[in-house]
Design a protein around this motif. Structure first.
Motif, PDB file in Angstrom:
ATOM      1  N   LEU A 130       0.831  -1.208   0.000  1.00 47.72           N
ATOM      2  CA  LEU A 130       0.000   0.000   0.000  1.00 47.72           C
ATOM      3  C   LEU A 130       0.867   1.261   0.000  1.00 47.72           C
ATOM      4  N   VAL A 131       1.978   1.243   0.709  1.00 48.78           N
ATOM      5  CA  VAL A 131       2.886   2.392   0.690  1.00 48.78           C
ATOM      6  C   VAL A 131       3.384   2.624  -0.742  1.00 48.78           C
ATOM      7  N   TRP A 132       3.810   1.550  -1.379  1.00 53.35           N
ATOM      8  CA  TRP A 132       4.298   1.648  -2.760  1.00 53.35           C
ATOM      9  C   TRP A 132       3.195   2.187  -3.658  1.00 53.35           C
ATOM     10  N   TRP A 133       1.995   1.686  -3.460  1.00 55.37           N
ATOM     11  CA  TRP A 133       0.857   2.028  -4.313  1.00 55.37           C
ATOM     12  C   TRP A 133       0.433   3.491  -4.128  1.00 55.37           C
ATOM     13  N   VAL A 134       0.276   3.951  -2.894  1.00 61.43           N
ATOM     14  CA  VAL A 134      -0.144   5.350  -2.709  1.00 61.43           C
ATOM     15  C   VAL A 134       0.938   6.308  -3.218  1.00 61.43           C
ATOM     16  N   ASN A 135       2.165   5.823  -3.265  1.00 67.56           N
ATOM     17  CA  ASN A 135       3.237   6.667  -3.791  1.00 67.56           C
ATOM     18  C   ASN A 135       3.161   6.795  -5.310  1.00 67.56           C
ATOM     19  N   GLN A 136       2.393   5.914  -5.969  1.00 74.10           N
ATOM     20  CA  GLN A 136       2.205   6.012  -7.421  1.00 74.10           C
ATOM     21  C   GLN A 136       0.975   6.852  -7.779  1.00 74.10           C
ATOM     22  N   LEU A 137       0.091   7.087  -6.812  1.00 72.88           N
ATOM     23  CA  LEU A 137      -1.173   7.763  -7.114  1.00 72.88           C
ATOM     24  C   LEU A 137      -0.965   9.253  -7.392  1.00 72.88           C
ATOM     25  N   PRO A 138      -1.764   9.828  -8.281  1.00 75.90           N
ATOM     26  CA  PRO A 138      -1.623  11.258  -8.562  1.00 75.90           C
ATOM     27  C   PRO A 138      -2.202  12.106  -7.434  1.00 75.90           C
ATOM     28  N   TYR A 139      -1.651  13.276  -7.279  1.00 79.42           N
ATOM     29  CA  TYR A 139      -2.085  14.187  -6.228  1.00 79.42           C
ATOM     30  C   TYR A 139      -2.476  15.498  -6.891  1.00 79.42           C
ATOM     31  N   PHE A 140      -3.730  15.910  -6.707  1.00 77.13           N
ATOM     32  CA  PHE A 140      -4.201  17.134  -7.341  1.00 77.13           C
ATOM     33  C   PHE A 140      -4.173  18.272  -6.343  1.00 77.13           C
ATOM     34  N   GLU A 141      -3.644  19.381  -6.781  1.00 80.16           N
ATOM     35  CA  GLU A 141      -3.592  20.526  -5.890  1.00 80.16           C
ATOM     36  C   GLU A 141      -4.035  21.757  -6.648  1.00 80.16           C
ATOM     37  N   GLN A 158      -4.428  13.261   3.444  1.00 74.71           N
ATOM     38  CA  GLN A 158      -5.333  12.307   2.787  1.00 74.71           C
ATOM     39  C   GLN A 158      -4.834  10.867   2.891  1.00 74.71           C
ATOM     40  N   VAL A 159      -3.513  10.695   2.888  1.00 73.62           N
ATOM     41  CA  VAL A 159      -2.993   9.337   2.955  1.00 73.62           C
ATOM     42  C   VAL A 159      -3.267   8.722   4.330  1.00 73.62           C
ATOM     43  N   GLN A 160      -3.527   9.565   5.318  1.00 71.54           N
ATOM     44  CA  GLN A 160      -3.855   9.061   6.652  1.00 71.54           C
ATOM     45  C   GLN A 160      -5.353   8.792   6.786  1.00 71.54           C
ATOM     46  N   ILE A 161      -6.155   9.288   5.832  1.00 77.07           N
ATOM     47  CA  ILE A 161      -7.610   9.183   5.956  1.00 77.07           C
ATOM     48  C   ILE A 161      -8.224   8.250   4.908  1.00 77.07           C
ATOM     49  N   ILE A 162      -8.015   8.557   3.633  1.00 72.74           N
ATOM     50  CA  ILE A 162      -8.778   7.914   2.555  1.00 72.74           C
ATOM     51  C   ILE A 162      -8.684   6.378   2.550  1.00 72.74           C
ATOM     52  N   PRO A 163      -7.494   5.790   2.747  1.00 69.29           N
ATOM     53  CA  PRO A 163      -7.476   4.315   2.709  1.00 69.29           C
ATOM     54  C   PRO A 163      -8.282   3.653   3.826  1.00 69.29           C
ATOM     55  N   PHE A 164      -8.673   4.403   4.872  1.00 67.56           N
ATOM     56  CA  PHE A 164      -9.339   3.783   6.022  1.00 67.56           C
ATOM     57  C   PHE A 164     -10.828   4.099   6.123  1.00 67.56           C
ATOM     58  N   ILE A 165     -11.379   4.778   5.114  1.00 68.63           N
ATOM     59  CA  ILE A 165     -12.798   5.140   5.159  1.00 68.63           C
ATOM     60  C   ILE A 165     -13.672   3.905   4.957  1.00 68.63           C
ATOM     61  N   ALA A 166     -13.477   3.226   3.832  1.00 69.81           N
ATOM     62  CA  ALA A 166     -14.289   2.032   3.567  1.00 69.81           C
ATOM     63  C   ALA A 166     -13.768   0.895   4.415  1.00 69.81           C
ATOM     64  N   ASN A 167     -14.682   0.172   5.069  1.00 69.88           N
ATOM     65  CA  ASN A 167     -14.266  -0.889   5.970  1.00 69.88           C
ATOM     66  C   ASN A 167     -15.288  -2.017   5.914  1.00 69.88           C
ATOM     67  N   ALA A 168     -14.814  -3.184   5.535  1.00 70.55           N
ATOM     68  CA  ALA A 168     -15.726  -4.304   5.344  1.00 70.55           C
ATOM     69  C   ALA A 168     -16.473  -4.638   6.626  1.00 70.55           C
TER      70      ALA A 168
END
Lengths: 292, 321
Positions: A130-141, A158-168
């Motif tokens: 996931l660290v590798w993956w979020v480092n590839q994602l685009p960031y809009f500013e 956002q990297v501290q929030i968005i991956p943890f919103i959806a939860n099975a």
């Protein structure tokens, strides 16, 4: 006979008190030490005084914490990140569970099974890819009027929030709860001309209080206590949450009294919340056991 | 089931000739059906997209990356290297040491913690004055974060710290203190003790939920038959906890294998690798040395272990049913 019962219940009470002492002594020691200068902490250690707020008591350690590091900033970061994760988590997961449990959506069984399948993957397995993956994602500013695109989510909020919103597990809890609410309510609302979103917002959600409390607690605790993830993705001082902040603070070689003051500072709010919402806390932990 | 039918439009219930209704209803129904599909998928989408992006994709990526030479930040393109990472992993003595350490941790923590948690649950299962007070106290360590707990115990485990002072006080100076975290022989036991202290309350609550699902009538019947406390436990409580039991065992085992926070804060795997763990090794190689691919390989091995334990648990509980 009666005497025997008295004796055994007195014995049980003694064991209860022993367990309580073991459970509480480190926390009492932490709170008490946070009020004392280092010399006195070590001096009191060999006696009961280690657990009593006596002697040279002051809040000096607490003011020292705020002088040495931006502790207020760390606290605000953690409160903000946890609050946003909890609020968005409640909304996104309950909405998904609503559609899965109360609507006739084609293919929902497959989706629900896929969602439940994610429960078996422990976060520790995902963390590094996931660290590798979020480092590839685009960031809009948005910079003035021009949209700037850069690569990589590392070192952001956002990297501290968005991956943890959806939860099975939250979706599962809401799904179970929604199943227990009579479907006739939806039908009545539809006859009155309500759309699906309106049924969700005005009929079902107001009845789902206990489920929402459980989801809120089970989202808040890991968000507030998170350590592994921010350790890997947050570098800047101004983005640090409290748990990374305290470890950094500890490495500054400050006095133990100050470390204990910082530790108390980030523990007491959760303990106060816990005592206020004790019933919901305990129910949510009990229901979280069901997932195994 | 009436719920599989679409609700009848309001005007259809109005009295009058029935003839024109069939020509209106199918179209209306189709519109309602379509709207339900569109809004349903719209409601599922946010959660589904997020889970896809942050659980499914990284899981697949992790699987794939384990067979490449990917690094966190590298100018070189990612290349497929086959099973090189696993070959390196299985010949790495630190990895085997880590596996041994978490096994040691699990073998002690699983029985001790589950027994203590059950004892605590039994102690507060009955109604008595102050039951809420004891519940709150027993549960307090659970709401304290592991990072705080680790720093706190780091302080208590010092050579001149609270633990040694207490030991010497209760033994009248007979037990010499140890330098708990700096001695390879005592570092892991020290981490085990604080881990049990922190998490026992969590499992107590799960046991308690199990205890409260056992019908009170069973106990009344047992009392009428003159069963002793021990017999009541042996023949009513213990069988009644069958499902809770396997649940508690499997959650403690998986949590034990994932040991990380305590080690990261207190010992950094030392002294002499005596406290290093699988996840600690994964984080060290993946994050500190930026070797994403090697760390993914370690994570994959960890995942296989977790799957194995879940499968064993499933097998054991099915057999008894």
């Amino acid at each position: 006979m009666k005497n025997a019962i008295r004796l055994s219940s007195a014995g049980a009470m003694a064991v209860r008190i022993l367990f309580a002492a073991v459970a509480a002594f480190p926390i009492v020691f932490m709170l008490v030490s946070s009020l004392k200068p280092d010399q006195q902490i070590f001096g009191d250690m060999s006696s009961v005084a280690a657990f009593l707020p006596i002697g040279n008591i002051s809040l000096d350690n607490y003011t020292a914490v705020f002088d040495r590091v931006p502790a207020a900033r760390f606290l605000i970061n953690s409160v903000g990140v946890s609050a946003v994760t909890v609020v968005l988590g409640i909304f996104v997961n309950s909405l998904c569970a609503f559609a899965l449990s109360r609507m006739q959506v084609r293919g929902k069984k497959v989706v629900f099974t896929a969602i439940l399948a994610t429960l078996i993957v422990p976060f520790q397995t995902l963390a590094l890819p996931l660290v590798w993956w979020v480092n590839q994602l685009p960031y809009f500013e948005l910079n003035g009027f021009s949209l700037e695109i850069s690569k990589g989510w590392l070192d952001t909020y956002q990297v501290q929030i968005i991956p943890f919103i959806a939860n099975a597990f939250s979706i599962y809890l809401y799904h179970q709860y929604f199943e227990s609410i009579p479907k006739e309510l939806d039908e009545a609302a539809r006859i009155d001309g309500a759309g699906w979103f309106k049924i969700y917002r005005q009929v079902v959600m107001p009845l789902a209080g206990p489920a929402t409390a459980t989801v809120a607690i089970l989202t808040f605790l890991p968000a507030w206590n998170s350590y592994l993830w921010p350790l890997m993705v947050v570098q800047s001082e101004e983005l640090r949450p409290v748990m990374i902040g305290i470890q950094y603070f500890f490495q500054l070689n400050v006095s133990w009294g100050e470390v204990m003051a910082y530790a108390s500072l980030i523990t007491v709010p959760v303990v106060v919340l816990f005592i206020a919402f004790q019933r919901s806390f305990i129910n949510s932990i009990a229901s979280s056991g069901v997932k195994g | 089931m009436t719920t599989t039918q679409l609700p009848t439009p309001r005007h259809a219930a109005a009295p009058g000739p029935v003839a024109p209704v069939p020509s209106v209803t199918p179209r209306r129904r189709r519109a309602g059906y379509l709207r339900e599909q569109v809004s349903g998928w719209g409601m599922i989408a946010p959660a589904a997209v997020l889970l896809l992006a942050f659980v499914f994709l990284p899981a697949i990526l992790g699987f794939g990356l384990a067979f490449t030479n990917a690094r966190l930040i590298s100018p070189r393109p990612v290349e497929f290297v086959g099973t090189d990472n696993f070959a390196r992993l299985f010949t790495d003595p630190t990895f085997w040491r880590a596996l041994l350490n978490v096994s040691y941790f699990a073998v002690v923590v699983v029985p001790v913690q589950s027994c203590l948690a059950l004892a605590m649950a039994l102690l507060i299962n009955k109604k008595f004055r102050g039951v809420n007070f004891f519940r709150t106290i027993y549960f307090l360590p659970v709401v304290t974060s592991m990072v705080v707990v680790s720093l706190l115990w780091l302080f208590m485990y010092r050579k001149d710290g609270l633990i040694n002072e207490i030991l010497s006080a209760v033994s009248f100076g007979l037990i010499p203190g140890a330098d708990w975290l700096n001695d390879p022989a005592t570092a892991m036991p020290a981490i085990i003790a604080l881990s049990i202290w922190q998490a026992a309350g969590f499992h107590m609550i799960i046991w308690l939920a199990g205890l409260q699902s056992i019908s009170g009538e069973l106990y009344e019947a047992a009392q009428l038959d003159g069963a002793s406390r021990w017999h009541q436990f042996r023949y009513v409580t213990w069988p009644g906890l069958k499902h809770t039991r396997s649940l508690v065992l499997v959650t403690i085992t998986i949590q034990a294998l994932g040991l990380f926070d305590q080690v990261s804060v207190m010992t950094q795997g030392g002294p002499l690798d005596s406290t290093t763990t699988i996840i600690y090794e994964a984080v060290r190689s993946g994050f500190k040395q930026q070797e994403t691919s090697y760390a993914s390989a370690i994570s994959l091995v960890f995942f296989v272990l977790v799957l194995l334990i879940s499968a064993v648990q499933r097998y054991l509980t099915r057999e008894k049913d």
